[in-house]
Design an enzyme around this catalytic site. Sequence first.
Site, PDB file in Angstrom:
ATOM      1  CG  ASP A  34     163.192  87.721   5.037  1.00 59.80           C
ATOM      2  OD1 ASP A  34     163.652  88.589   4.273  1.00 59.80           O
ATOM      3  OD2 ASP A  34     163.804  86.693   5.344  1.00 59.80           O
ATOM      4  CB  ILE A  35     165.189  92.390   7.446  1.00 60.90           C
ATOM      5  CG1 ILE A  35     164.783  92.391   8.929  1.00 60.90           C
ATOM      6  CG2 ILE A  35     165.753  93.748   7.051  1.00 60.90           C
ATOM      7  CD1 ILE A  35     165.943  92.641   9.881  1.00 60.90           C
ATOM      8  CD  GLU A  62     167.931  87.553   6.166  1.00 60.02           C
ATOM      9  OE1 GLU A  62     167.831  87.426   4.935  1.00 60.02           O
ATOM     10  OE2 GLU A  62     168.810  86.966   6.844  1.00 60.02           O
TER      11      GLU A  62
END
Length: 329
Positions: free
Chosen positions: A198-199, A242
């Site tokens: 996960d960004i 994301e």
Amino acid sequence: MGGGSILIVDDSPESRVLLQRMLAAGGYGEILEADGAAAAFALLGLDPEGRGEPRPDLDLALVLLDIVMPDMDGIEVCRRLKNHPALCDIPVIMVTADNTDSNLRTVFDLGAVDYIHKPVKQVELCARVKSALRLKMEMDRRAALATELEAANDRLRRMALVDGLTGIANRRGFDEFLEREWRRCRRDGLPLAVCLADIDFFKLYNDIYGHLRGDEVLQQVAQLFQQVVHRPGDLVARFGGEEFVFVLSGSDIEGAEQVARRAIELLEEAAIPHPHSPISEQLTICFGISAIRPAPNGDHLPLLDCADKALYEAKQTRGNRVAIQLPEA
């Protein structure tokens, strides 16, 4: 094999000459001759029993086949042609003086499209040949359409498994791949690992720079992640938003951690600016990883659940963090 030459198979030289002349007079120029089964099979590139792969340069549209021949009669030749995967669609017309019901029923059951009774008449011969060739052309046309349709369906199916933005596998592609690799690893006794990524603070990035810039970042990250996976049993997919996910067949938790660390290294080398992030001037990411050796009666849900919980743990501190959680044995 498409539409082209006509093969005459008859042990009588006189019959072959007569048929060839009649066909030539009817405008058919590509005529081949064989004086029996062995010669016909040899001309096709097969062995004397009709086995093997046909010559790739032979474009055969129709076979005119005599029933009564020495060694191997026309009925058996027809049977072997129709049983050959590469030749079964070529029309066969039986040319014979034997018009007994049993023989005719047999050849039609085998797949012959027509028969001509000797002595042959030119008008009848050309009419039946024309009809058979028209049938062959229609069969070829339909086969080509079916091939095109199958290819189009295959392209559509592949498109349905690909994320339109990043060009990597989408969630559906991931689900299908994971299910397939789970079964394979269970069968072969191999471990299977999943890495969820996960960004960090990506919503903040979108809010400040806009979704178009955010989309460019997602594309860049996907390209970086694709450099990490190389084996047929590995996959990187967009999990949603994301989030990304790696499937690593045959990898234990140590191997999965190496993949996550390598992905982080590539992201650090890319140095994608994120100056408004609370933790770094560059884009960072966090990983939750898990691995298991599939049990005979188990499913992959605990594996995903543990990876998700590990990702939640990593997101508590963020900043290229990797967390691990293993399913209960």
